[in-house]
Design an enzyme around this catalytic site. Structure first.
Site, PDB file in Angstrom:
ATOM      1  N   PRO A 140       2.385 -10.640   8.916  1.00 51.58           N
ATOM      2  CA  PRO A 140       1.360  -9.863   9.618  1.00 51.58           C
ATOM      3  C   PRO A 140       1.939  -8.959  10.708  1.00 51.58           C
ATOM      4  O   PRO A 140       1.401  -7.887  10.981  1.00 51.58           O
ATOM      5  CB  PRO A 140       0.445 -10.932  10.233  1.00 51.58           C
ATOM      6  CG  PRO A 140       0.626 -12.137   9.369  1.00 51.58           C
ATOM      7  CD  PRO A 140       2.039 -12.080   8.878  1.00 51.58           C
ATOM      8  N   GLY A 143       6.292  -4.905   8.438  1.00 54.43           N
ATOM      9  CA  GLY A 143       6.413  -4.604   7.012  1.00 54.43           C
ATOM     10  C   GLY A 143       7.799  -4.061   6.735  1.00 54.43           C
ATOM     11  O   GLY A 143       8.667  -4.737   6.187  1.00 54.43           O
ATOM     12  N   ARG A 259      15.860  -2.455  -6.240  1.00 48.51           N
ATOM     13  CA  ARG A 259      15.305  -1.111  -6.005  1.00 48.51           C
ATOM     14  C   ARG A 259      15.379  -0.224  -7.244  1.00 48.51           C
ATOM     15  O   ARG A 259      14.415   0.495  -7.540  1.00 48.51           O
ATOM     16  CB  ARG A 259      15.966  -0.464  -4.782  1.00 48.51           C
ATOM     17  CG  ARG A 259      15.391  -1.066  -3.518  1.00 48.51           C
ATOM     18  CD  ARG A 259      15.947  -0.570  -2.218  1.00 48.51           C
ATOM     19  NE  ARG A 259      15.166  -1.174  -1.144  1.00 48.51           N
ATOM     20  CZ  ARG A 259      15.608  -1.414   0.079  1.00 48.51           C
ATOM     21  NH1 ARG A 259      16.843  -1.085   0.409  1.00 48.51           N
ATOM     22  NH2 ARG A 259      14.820  -1.964   0.981  1.00 48.51           N
ATOM     23  N   GLU A 382       9.180  -2.863  -1.731  1.00 49.79           N
ATOM     24  CA  GLU A 382      10.657  -2.874  -1.819  1.00 49.79           C
ATOM     25  C   GLU A 382      11.257  -1.792  -0.924  1.00 49.79           C
ATOM     26  O   GLU A 382      12.324  -1.262  -1.225  1.00 49.79           O
ATOM     27  CB  GLU A 382      11.138  -2.686  -3.262  1.00 49.79           C
ATOM     28  CG  GLU A 382      10.863  -3.843  -4.202  1.00 49.79           C
ATOM     29  CD  GLU A 382      11.718  -5.077  -3.917  1.00 49.79           C
ATOM     30  OE1 GLU A 382      11.127  -6.067  -3.478  1.00 49.79           O
ATOM     31  OE2 GLU A 382      12.926  -5.047  -4.125  1.00 49.79           O
TER      32      GLU A 382
HETATM   33  C1  LIG Z   1       0.270  -4.236  -3.464  1.00 45.25           C
HETATM   34  C2  LIG Z   1       1.377  -4.666  -2.548  1.00 45.25           C
HETATM   35  C3  LIG Z   1       2.295  -5.602  -2.995  1.00 45.25           C
HETATM   36  C4  LIG Z   1       3.315  -6.039  -2.146  1.00 45.25           C
HETATM   37  N1  LIG Z   1       4.173  -7.006  -2.585  1.00 45.25           N
HETATM   38  C5  LIG Z   1       5.049  -7.548  -1.712  1.00 45.25           C
HETATM   39  C6  LIG Z   1       5.829  -8.684  -2.080  1.00 45.25           C
HETATM   40  O1  LIG Z   1       5.788  -9.166  -3.220  1.00 45.25           O
HETATM   41  N2  LIG Z   1       6.628  -9.237  -1.134  1.00 45.25           N
HETATM   42  C7  LIG Z   1       6.703  -8.741   0.138  1.00 45.25           C
HETATM   43  O2  LIG Z   1       7.434  -9.292   0.943  1.00 45.25           O
HETATM   44  N3  LIG Z   1       5.999  -7.647   0.513  1.00 45.25           N
HETATM   45  C8  LIG Z   1       5.167  -7.052  -0.375  1.00 45.25           C
HETATM   46  N4  LIG Z   1       4.410  -5.971   0.003  1.00 45.25           N
HETATM   47  C9  LIG Z   1       4.541  -5.427   1.352  1.00 45.25           C
HETATM   48  C10 LIG Z   1       5.346  -4.128   1.361  1.00 45.25           C
HETATM   49  O3  LIG Z   1       6.694  -4.381   1.089  1.00 45.25           O
HETATM   50  C11 LIG Z   1       5.093  -3.461   2.720  1.00 45.25           C
HETATM   51  O4  LIG Z   1       3.773  -2.967   2.692  1.00 45.25           O
HETATM   52  C12 LIG Z   1       6.075  -2.354   2.998  1.00 45.25           C
HETATM   53  O5  LIG Z   1       7.320  -2.893   3.289  1.00 45.25           O
HETATM   54  C13 LIG Z   1       5.637  -1.458   4.171  1.00 45.25           C
HETATM   55  O6  LIG Z   1       5.317  -2.220   5.270  1.00 45.25           O
HETATM   56  P1  LIG Z   1       3.954  -1.937   6.083  1.00 45.25           P
HETATM   57  O7  LIG Z   1       2.864  -1.890   5.064  1.00 45.25           O
HETATM   58  O8  LIG Z   1       3.821  -2.946   7.153  1.00 45.25           O
HETATM   59  O9  LIG Z   1       4.150  -0.517   6.689  1.00 45.25           O
HETATM   60  P2  LIG Z   1       4.890  -0.140   8.058  1.00 45.25           P
HETATM   61  O10 LIG Z   1       6.239  -0.730   8.114  1.00 45.25           O
HETATM   62  O11 LIG Z   1       3.967  -0.418   9.188  1.00 45.25           O
HETATM   63  O12 LIG Z   1       5.036   1.422   7.865  1.00 45.25           O
HETATM   64  C14 LIG Z   1       3.931   2.325   7.978  1.00 45.25           C
HETATM   65  C15 LIG Z   1       4.457   3.740   7.720  1.00 45.25           C
HETATM   66  O13 LIG Z   1       5.490   4.065   8.658  1.00 45.25           O
HETATM   67  C16 LIG Z   1       6.691   4.422   7.985  1.00 45.25           C
HETATM   68  N5  LIG Z   1       7.829   3.923   8.745  1.00 45.25           N
HETATM   69  C17 LIG Z   1       8.066   2.670   9.186  1.00 45.25           C
HETATM   70  N6  LIG Z   1       9.244   2.592   9.827  1.00 45.25           N
HETATM   71  C18 LIG Z   1       9.783   3.840   9.802  1.00 45.25           C
HETATM   72  C19 LIG Z   1      11.003   4.421  10.310  1.00 45.25           C
HETATM   73  N7  LIG Z   1      11.898   3.683  10.961  1.00 45.25           N
HETATM   74  N8  LIG Z   1      11.205   5.736  10.101  1.00 45.25           N
HETATM   75  C20 LIG Z   1      10.291   6.489   9.431  1.00 45.25           C
HETATM   76  N9  LIG Z   1       9.120   5.997   8.941  1.00 45.25           N
HETATM   77  C21 LIG Z   1       8.880   4.699   9.124  1.00 45.25           C
HETATM   78  C22 LIG Z   1       6.588   3.751   6.628  1.00 45.25           C
HETATM   79  O14 LIG Z   1       7.380   4.404   5.670  1.00 45.25           O
HETATM   80  C23 LIG Z   1       5.106   3.864   6.322  1.00 45.25           C
HETATM   81  O15 LIG Z   1       4.828   5.126   5.805  1.00 45.25           O
HETATM   82  C24 LIG Z   1       3.422  -5.491  -0.839  1.00 45.25           C
HETATM   83  C25 LIG Z   1       2.527  -4.511  -0.418  1.00 45.25           C
HETATM   84  C26 LIG Z   1       1.504  -4.105  -1.236  1.00 45.25           C
HETATM   85  C27 LIG Z   1       0.526  -3.058  -0.736  1.00 45.25           C
END
Ligand SMILES: Cc1cc2nc3c(=O)[nH]c(=O)nc-3n(C[C@H](O)[C@H](O)[C@H](O)COP(=O)(O)OP(=O)(O)OC[C@H]3O[C@@H](n4cnc5c(N)ncnc54)[C@H](O)[C@@H]3O)c2cc1C
Length: 405
Positions: A140, A143, A259, A382
């Site tokens: 939570p 990401g 990836r 990923e």
């Molecule tokens: C359908 C689905 C399945 C999934 N399956 C899995 C799974 O099996 N296992 C698992 O562990 N996770 C899983 N995830 C989670 C997924 O890996 C995360 O959603 C992803 O890593 C992005 O994290 P966040 O959603 O918290 O976005 P955030 O990290 O909050 O990012 C929000 C935005 O900011 C951008 N951003 C963040 N940091 C930077 C930076 N330093 N520079 C530039 N831009 C940045 C991101 O690219 C994004 O556009 C899943 C998600 C979904 C929606």
């Protein structure tokens, strides 16, 4: 067009994968898009067929399980080799031409299985054979920044006690185990993050709820809670030592292999859209002529040619990253390039195909609208596109994650 050819030794395999994708995935695609959270029981038969073929050595799975780096001497210096990474990527492209969500729902082919295949010891590989493993990194509170893991693993005799909450776990409900990323010691930073194979049969791990999603609705996405979950110490993947010199590299190694697989998913899904729009355009009398410059053709034909060229470049990067893994070449940068490019191209191509088809593109009578929804996730999980670009920039500029964030 570049017209990349499939390596000769995989041609029959790719043909078979395409037939399987057509008969088992494409044909059930809309059904399970509409019936979100319903278990796609048709996949059980397919999974047993794939298991049987893997056991007899005729196949390396539908995708995820094949991604192990060969450490035998079959890779001679200077001799090129197409191995399990290449066959996995080719298979995933075909399967996702069929349906991305259903591929992600394939029993025993989870992203956790890729992690196991990538980093498990031979003994662990044997012990976890036949498991269906989801992958749980996201929490939570974060990401993209996987170094911010707060789930803890505390050594207690011959076990680790895991506590924490994982969200958005693909196949989290259906899989029988979960590869959980947890920290041995938060004060030690990235180096203390380890992954554990946690069987769901253990006390202390539970599925809290399932998510409703834009796309890949046939794939279950779960919230998983770990409360004093006692996991056998031998289920820790890789070394239990906290090696501050190696840092995060051990845990991140999984991604070099997975990836390209997610890039392959985007390539497969976009190809489905390209093929469908081509048919619709031709039915509408649009002529796509590769012998004339795109600039003198109709807008629809020129757009199609441009999309196809973009798609080819994503395919090439994906194959290159897999080929490097098969040939034991470091491929972190190329794996991220492939994922960034294919994720973006997947989104652009599938959405543009909706646009080109007009009302038909937006309607449920065609699959185009579904593929545009399904492809979105491939640019997110990923590692998002932006994160992949960051990794590539760090590699090119030789900067650490602290220097460029
Ligand atoms: C359908 C689905 C399945 C999934 N399956 C899995 C799974 O099996 N296992 C698992 O562990 N996770 C899983 N995830 C989670 C997924 O890996 C995360 O959603 C992803 O890593 C992005 O994290 P966040 O959603 O918290 O976005 P955030 O990290 O909050 O990012 C929000 C935005 O900011 C951008 N951003 C963040 N940091 C930077 C930076 N330093 N520079 C530039 N831009 C940045 C991101 O690219 C994004 O556009 C899943 C998600 C979904 C929606």
């Amino acid at each position: 067009m570049i017209n990349l050819e499939t390596p000769k030794k995989f041609r029959l395999f790719v043909q078979q994968a395409n037939q399987v994708a057509d008969n088992f995935l494409r044909s059930n695609s809309r059904k399970y898009d509409l019936a979100e959270h319903e278990y796609p029981k048709e996949l059980d038969l397919l999974a047993s067929l794939i298991d049987g073929m893997s056991d007899s050595g005729q196949s390396q799975g539908a995708g995820a399980t094949g991604v192990r780096r060969d450490d035998d001497d079959s890779v001679e210096k200077g001799k090129i080799k197409n191995g399990t990474n290449m066959s996995s990527v080719l298979s995933v492209i075909e399967m996702c031409w069929g349906d991305v969500g259903l591929l992600l729902s394939m029993p025993r082919q989870g992203l956790g299985n890729s992690a196991i295949a990538s980093v498990a010891t031979d003994e662990q590989l044997e012990r976890f054979k036949g498991t269906w493993a989801a992958m749980a990194i996201t929490e939570p509170s974060f990401g993209s920044d996987s170094a911010a893991i707060t789930t803890t693993a505390v050594k207690d005799g011959d076990a680790y006690i895991l506590n924490g909450e994982k969200i958005f776990v693909t196949s989290g409900e259906r899989a029988d185990s979960v590869v959980v990323w947890a920290t041995l010691d938060k004060s030690m930073g990235r180096a203390a993050i380890k992954s554990f194979v946690v069987p769901k049969s253990l006390p202390g791990i539970r599925v809290e709820r399932l998510e409703h999603k834009l796309g890949i609705r046939s794939s279950d996405t779960a919230v998983i809670v770990l409360e004093n979950c006692r996991v056998p110490a031998e289920n820790l993947l890789g070394s239990p030592e906290i090696d501050t010199k190696q840092g995060f590299a051990g845990a991140m190694a999984t991604f070099d292999n997975t990836r390209p697989l997610v890039a392959a998913m985007a390539v497969g899904c976009a190809r489905a859209s390209l093929e469908a729009i081509r048919e619709l355009l031709e039915e509408a009398g649009v002529v796509i002529d590769y012998d004339r410059p795109a600039s003198v053709q109709s807008h629809a034909a020129a757009t199609f040619i441009q999309m196809e060229a973009d798609w080819e470049s994503a395919l090439l990067l994906t194959l290159a990253a897999a080929w490097m893994a098969d040939n034991r070449e470091p491929n972190s940068m190329e794996a991220s390039m492939a994922k960034a490019k294919a994720g973006r191209i997947g989104n652009e191509v599938t959405l543009r195909c909706v646009e080109l088809a007009g009302t038909l593109g937006y309607s449920e009578t065609e699959m185009l609208e579904k593929w545009s929804r399904d492809s979105k996730i491939l640019d997110i999980f990923e590692g998002t596109q932006q994160i992949q670009q960051l990794i590539v920039a760090r590699r090119l500029l030789n900067l650490t994650s602290t220097e460029l964030r």
